[in-house]
Design an enzyme around this catalytic site. Structure first.
Site, PDB file in Angstrom:
ATOM      1  N   THR A 185     -13.311  51.072  25.357  1.00  0.00           N
ATOM      2  CA  THR A 185     -14.415  50.397  25.997  1.00  0.00           C
ATOM      3  C   THR A 185     -15.633  51.073  25.426  1.00  0.00           C
ATOM      4  O   THR A 185     -15.524  52.102  24.774  1.00  0.00           O
ATOM      5  CB  THR A 185     -14.262  50.623  27.516  1.00  0.00           C
ATOM      6  N   ASP A 228      -5.046  44.514  32.863  1.00  0.00           N
ATOM      7  CA  ASP A 228      -5.736  45.179  33.978  1.00  0.00           C
ATOM      8  C   ASP A 228      -5.346  44.581  35.331  1.00  0.00           C
ATOM      9  O   ASP A 228      -5.659  45.148  36.376  1.00  0.00           O
ATOM     10  CB  ASP A 228      -7.260  45.126  33.803  1.00  0.00           C
ATOM     11  N   SER A 256     -12.250  49.474  36.019  1.00  0.00           N
ATOM     12  CA  SER A 256     -12.755  50.792  36.414  1.00  0.00           C
ATOM     13  C   SER A 256     -14.145  51.044  35.842  1.00  0.00           C
ATOM     14  O   SER A 256     -14.697  52.139  35.998  1.00  0.00           O
ATOM     15  CB  SER A 256     -11.821  51.890  35.890  1.00  0.00           C
ATOM     16  N   THR A 291     -15.970  45.813  27.020  1.00  0.00           N
ATOM     17  CA  THR A 291     -14.655  46.186  26.499  1.00  0.00           C
ATOM     18  C   THR A 291     -13.826  44.988  26.053  1.00  0.00           C
ATOM     19  O   THR A 291     -14.071  43.852  26.464  1.00  0.00           O
ATOM     20  CB  THR A 291     -13.855  46.945  27.596  1.00  0.00           C
TER      21      THR A 291
HETATM   22  O1  DON Z   1     -11.833  47.462  32.779  1.00  0.00           O
HETATM   23  C1  DON Z   1     -11.193  48.490  32.686  1.00  0.00           C
HETATM   24  O2  DON Z   1     -11.151  49.326  33.553  1.00  0.00           O
HETATM   25  C2  DON Z   1     -10.437  48.761  31.399  1.00  0.00           C
HETATM   26  N1  DON Z   1     -10.114  47.533  30.742  1.00  0.00           N
HETATM   27  C3  DON Z   1     -11.262  49.651  30.540  1.00  0.00           C
HETATM   28  C4  DON Z   1     -10.554  50.027  29.271  1.00  0.00           C
HETATM   29  C5  DON Z   1     -11.087  51.251  28.652  1.00  0.00           C
HETATM   30  O3  DON Z   1     -12.009  51.863  29.136  1.00  0.00           O
HETATM   31  C6  DON Z   1     -10.410  51.750  27.455  1.00  0.00           C
HETATM   32  N2  DON Z   1     -11.228  52.758  26.822  1.00  0.00           N
HETATM   33  N3  DON Z   1     -11.094  53.803  26.465  1.00  0.00           N
END
Ligand code: DON
Length: 558
Positions: A368, A410, A440, A386
């Site tokens: 992200t 997710d 998150s 993301t």
């Molecule tokens: O929305 C979320 O919480 C996840 N899809 C975020 C993914 C994420 O932060 C991966 N990064 N390092």
């Protein structure tokens, strides 16, 4: 040779921009994972644009210069604070296609089919980024769509010189991308890896961005781009239809608002869990003298882990898309709830995750990227966006030049089964057509006496909330400068699995042994870096921008 020197010079400019110290400015500041994208945002402000124009320009530029997570094929969340003090949040999270269903990732025996929710066309949610960026621009921006998209189009059309960081990332993706010809065509030279110094052009992406500049959201959600996305789905079992695309809308939502000591926290409401958990954890810590107890002391770390355990347990039970499930936001973020929830915290002894469970609430009720933008007028934007995993599904929509997300993972694909961030969930976050999957992401703006003092956020899946939590404590309680607040090592725990993961040098040997004595289990050094908190503070009359030194990025200010 001449070209070699030329490219080396460009490369060294990119590397110099990735300074580990905070960048100072008076008029405008952008901190992001890409020095090129931060410069795009800064130039937009120099031209007279406000922080919102700059955030939109940076967002589109990141889709070109940081394809791992900068995107037009994914989604995100934005907290916007206007010069008049009003704060709004925009939810441009992906949604489940109309043809999605609760058990779509299970086999006939009810077992999760490995990889279906992460590495297949069925993993892709209906993208929200384009609608989100255009929506915030039309509501609060001052420049035209064409003006803010022009730099991204130029970077895609004319190309830019790859640095080590990106060249290496692309090479590492080839093993996941090799089954997708359009992805390999974009991220390799006919199958041969790019190397640092290569000029990387993305003509299909430039054309897609031009359609967006010309036609607005219809340039993505209808017409040629939509046709290309739907063709990509039809060829490979994906679910997104023309109707799904045409129906997608980002949503303005009231921010989660909390207070912490003499600061006001403005952060993201559901369908992200980030804001609720952040405020909940800060509320639990507020009665304790965190600053006096000291940064990194076993006593503070113990309190933080206990707060994390309770907050993440609540996440699994109570958090989901508020349009489909009643999330008790007010209750979870109240001081009273935090007091009760933390009442059984023993300062000497770790609690047992198996016994903690979720708090009682009345019945009624792997990439992200985050960027922060501020201008001198008092406008500020915290935006986290993301594709879910780095490079998302790894599937480039053939002919359209951009990567599609794998955000469907997710959702809780099966009750009480870990997702790829080892998060648990149940009914609140089960799959339904049109529903947004729980996130998150925690873009956050903090004000004090009506002035913005901190703009922050991070990637990192389930660790995002804890990264933001730690940056906030570092600034508010430990009174650190931004460079220390962002750079110092972090740790993460999340109820289940019951373990504490920490970056190298995070805990001294005696802190570690005290934590073990208190009963904390599985204290493990992380094999990866926790978060990338590109942040801005306003202090002593200056804007200070900091690109997290864990990665190559850059802050640009003037
Ligand atoms: O929305 C979320 O919480 C996840 N899809 C975020 C993914 C994420 O932060 C991966 N990064 N390092």
């Amino acid at each position: 040779m001449k070209y070699g020197v030329f490219f080396l010079c460009l490369l060294s400019v990119a590397i110099m921009a990735a300074s580990p110290s905070a960048v100072r400015g008076k008029n405008g500041m952008v901190a992001s994972r890409s020095a090129l994208a931060s410069t795009v945002g800064m130039e937009i402000m120099k031209k007279g644009g406000n922080a919102i124009d700059a955030a939109v320009a940076t967002g589109f530029a990141l889709a070109v210069t940081y394809p791992s997570a900068g995107n037009i094929g994914g989604g995100g969340f934005m907290v916007v604070r206007l010069a008049n003090g009003k704060v709004e949040t925009l939810d441009f999270r992906e949604v489940a296609p109309a043809a999605a269903s609760r058990d779509m990732y299970l086999d006939g025996e009810g077992n999760v089919v490995k990889g279906l929710s992460t590495r297949s066309h069925k993993a892709i949610g209906v993208p929200g980024s384009v609608d989100g960026l255009l929506e915030v621009l039309s509501k609060h921006g001052s420049l035209s769509r064409q003006e803010v998209l022009a730099p991204a189009i130029k970077l895609a059309r004319d190309g830019f010189v790859l640095n080590e960081d990106l060249a290496e990332q692309f090479k590492n993706q080839h093993r996941f991308m090799k089954q997708y010809p359009a992805s390999m065509a974009q991220f390799s030279k006919d199958g041969v890896p790019f190397v640092a110094g290569d000029l990387w052009k993305q003509p299909d992406l430039a054309n897609t961005l031009e359609r967006i500049a010309k036609e607005g959201r219809d340039g993505f959600y209808k017409g040629k781009t939509a046709d290309l996305i739907v063709a990509e789905m039809k060829n490979s079992g994906g679910l997104i239809s023309h109707e799904d695309l045409a129906n997608y809308r980002s949503k303005w939502r009231a921010p989660v608002k909390g207070t912490y000591r003499d600061h006001t926290i403005w952060t993201m409401p559901p369908p992200s869990s980030g804001g609720v958990l952040l405020v909940q954890m800060l509320n639990m810590l507020e009665p304790h003298k965190i600053g006096e107890m000291g940064y990194g002391s076993a006593a503070v770390v113990h309190l933080m882990i206990e707060a994390q355990r309770r907050a993440y347990a609540d996440r699994a039970e109570h958090l989901g898309d508020p349009d489909y499930y009643k999330v008790p936001v007010e209750m979870l973020t109240s001081k009273e709830y935090a007091r009760k929830r933390f009442a059984d915290m023993d300062p000497e002894k770790a609690s047992d995750s198996d016994l903690i469970g979720a708090g009682e609430v009345p019945a009624e009720s792997m990439e992200t990227t985050h960027y922060s933008v501020m201008d001198a007028r008092g406008n500020a934007v915290a935006c986290t966006t993301t594709l879910n995993h780095g490079y998302g599904s790894r599937i480039v929509a053939s002919g359209a030049g951009f990567l599609l997300n794998n955000e469907m993972d997710d959702f809780s694909v099966k009750a009480n089964t870990f997702n790829s961030y080892r998060l648990l969930g149940g009914v609140a976050n089960e799959i339904q057509p049109g529903k947004r999957m729980l996130s998150s992401m925690t873009p956050t703006i903090i004000t004090r006496d009506d002035l913005v003092v901190l703009v922050t956020g991070s990637p990192g899946g389930s660790t995002i909330i804890n990264t933001v939590f730690q940056v906030v404590l570092n600034v508010v309680d430990h009174k650190m400068d931004l460079s220390d607040a962002v750079a110092l090592p972090r740790f993460h725990s999340q109820w289940k699995p019951n373990r504490v993961v920490f970056e190298p040098h995070c805990f001294s040997p005696d802190t570690l042994s005290i934590l073990k004595l208190k009963g904390h289990k599985e204290l493990t050094e992380a094999r990866w870096r926790l978060g990338d908190a590109n942040s801005i503070v306003f202090k002593d009359g200056y804007l200070w921008g900091m690109s997290d030194p864990r990665n190559t990025g850059g802050a640009s200010g003037y």
